[in-house]
Design a protein around this motif. Structure first.
Motif, PDB file in Angstrom:
ATOM      1  N   VAL A  65     -31.065 -17.508 -19.418  1.00 42.06           N
ATOM      2  CA  VAL A  65     -32.061 -17.952 -20.332  1.00 42.06           C
ATOM      3  C   VAL A  65     -31.630 -17.500 -21.617  1.00 42.06           C
ATOM      4  O   VAL A  65     -31.969 -18.503 -22.680  1.00 42.06           O
ATOM      5  N   VAL A  66     -30.982 -16.534 -21.990  1.00 42.24           N
ATOM      6  CA  VAL A  66     -30.648 -15.985 -23.343  1.00 42.24           C
ATOM      7  C   VAL A  66     -29.498 -16.961 -23.787  1.00 42.24           C
ATOM      8  O   VAL A  66     -29.451 -17.227 -24.833  1.00 42.24           O
ATOM      9  N   ARG A  67     -28.541 -17.268 -22.833  1.00 33.44           N
ATOM     10  CA  ARG A  67     -27.458 -18.168 -23.278  1.00 33.44           C
ATOM     11  C   ARG A  67     -28.084 -19.469 -23.725  1.00 33.44           C
ATOM     12  O   ARG A  67     -27.768 -20.184 -24.494  1.00 33.44           O
ATOM     13  N   LEU A  68     -28.899 -20.034 -22.953  1.00 29.82           N
ATOM     14  CA  LEU A  68     -29.721 -21.155 -23.044  1.00 29.82           C
ATOM     15  C   LEU A  68     -30.485 -21.299 -24.555  1.00 29.82           C
ATOM     16  O   LEU A  68     -30.147 -22.162 -25.422  1.00 29.82           O
ATOM     17  N   PHE A  69     -30.913 -19.950 -24.947  1.00 28.63           N
ATOM     18  CA  PHE A  69     -31.696 -19.868 -26.281  1.00 28.63           C
ATOM     19  C   PHE A  69     -30.618 -19.951 -27.279  1.00 28.63           C
ATOM     20  O   PHE A  69     -30.767 -20.669 -28.244  1.00 28.63           O
ATOM     21  N   ALA A  70     -29.607 -19.337 -26.788  1.00 32.82           N
ATOM     22  CA  ALA A  70     -28.423 -19.199 -27.911  1.00 32.82           C
ATOM     23  C   ALA A  70     -27.786 -20.477 -28.378  1.00 32.82           C
ATOM     24  O   ALA A  70     -27.705 -20.872 -29.527  1.00 32.82           O
ATOM     25  N   PHE A  71     -27.575 -21.409 -27.234  1.00 34.12           N
ATOM     26  CA  PHE A  71     -27.102 -22.786 -27.349  1.00 34.12           C
ATOM     27  C   PHE A  71     -28.104 -23.649 -28.072  1.00 34.12           C
ATOM     28  O   PHE A  71     -27.777 -24.636 -28.937  1.00 34.12           O
ATOM     29  N   LEU A  72     -29.356 -23.545 -27.793  1.00 34.13           N
ATOM     30  CA  LEU A  72     -30.269 -24.003 -28.466  1.00 34.13           C
ATOM     31  C   LEU A  72     -30.290 -23.950 -30.062  1.00 34.13           C
ATOM     32  O   LEU A  72     -30.634 -24.780 -30.794  1.00 34.13           O
ATOM     33  N   LEU A  73     -30.311 -22.794 -30.264  1.00 31.97           N
ATOM     34  CA  LEU A  73     -30.236 -22.177 -31.715  1.00 31.97           C
ATOM     35  C   LEU A  73     -29.126 -22.799 -32.392  1.00 31.97           C
ATOM     36  O   LEU A  73     -29.173 -23.169 -33.465  1.00 31.97           O
ATOM     37  N   ILE A  74     -27.907 -22.970 -31.866  1.00 27.48           N
ATOM     38  CA  ILE A  74     -26.911 -23.613 -32.401  1.00 27.48           C
ATOM     39  C   ILE A  74     -27.325 -25.046 -32.548  1.00 27.48           C
ATOM     40  O   ILE A  74     -26.910 -25.566 -33.937  1.00 27.48           O
ATOM     41  N   LEU A  75     -27.802 -25.817 -31.894  1.00 27.68           N
ATOM     42  CA  LEU A  75     -27.963 -27.094 -31.851  1.00 27.68           C
ATOM     43  C   LEU A  75     -29.034 -27.199 -33.015  1.00 27.68           C
ATOM     44  O   LEU A  75     -29.144 -28.128 -33.705  1.00 27.68           O
ATOM     45  N   TYR A  76     -30.078 -26.256 -32.993  1.00 25.28           N
ATOM     46  CA  TYR A  76     -31.055 -26.178 -34.399  1.00 25.28           C
ATOM     47  C   TYR A  76     -30.551 -25.952 -35.621  1.00 25.28           C
ATOM     48  O   TYR A  76     -30.850 -26.654 -36.378  1.00 25.28           O
ATOM     49  N   ALA A  77     -29.571 -25.228 -35.689  1.00 25.89           N
ATOM     50  CA  ALA A  77     -28.876 -24.885 -36.760  1.00 25.89           C
ATOM     51  C   ALA A  77     -27.953 -26.118 -37.323  1.00 25.89           C
ATOM     52  O   ALA A  77     -28.025 -26.205 -38.735  1.00 25.89           O
TER      53      ALA A  77
END
Length: 90
Positions: A65-77
């Motif tokens: 779930v942490v990895r998913l959040f990290a990749f979603l954060l990249i997409l948001y950035a």
């Protein structure tokens, strides 16, 4: 024996990338670099958690779930940066 060593090497690489982007964020104050630094720090912490926990068990899904959040954060950035450029603020 090798899995914790590889996770440690991955954690070191993620945290080195985080410091790299943190340096650019401190120079430019661009939010994209700040988001990338945060993302790579999260991925480094995830690699440390992977080294300390036995993640071969399929019931330990929460580490991903942490990895998913990290990749979603990249997409948001990336989305945030493109939005700022369109408004003329980037």
């Amino acid at each position: 024996m090798l899995n914790p060593m590889f996770n440690g090497a991955a954690a070191m690489a993620w945290l080195a990338c985080s410091l790299f982007f943190l340096r650019f964020w401190k120079q430019s104050r661009d939010r994209l670099f700040g988001f990338f630094a945060l993302t790579f720090a999260l991925l480094g912490g995830n690699a440390v958690a992977g080294a300390l926990l036995e993640v071969g068990d399929e019931r330990r899904y929460y580490i991903y779930v942490v990895r998913l959040f990290a990749f979603l954060l990249i997409l948001y950035a990336i989305w945030d940066k493109n939005r700022a450029v369109r408004r003329g603020g980037g």
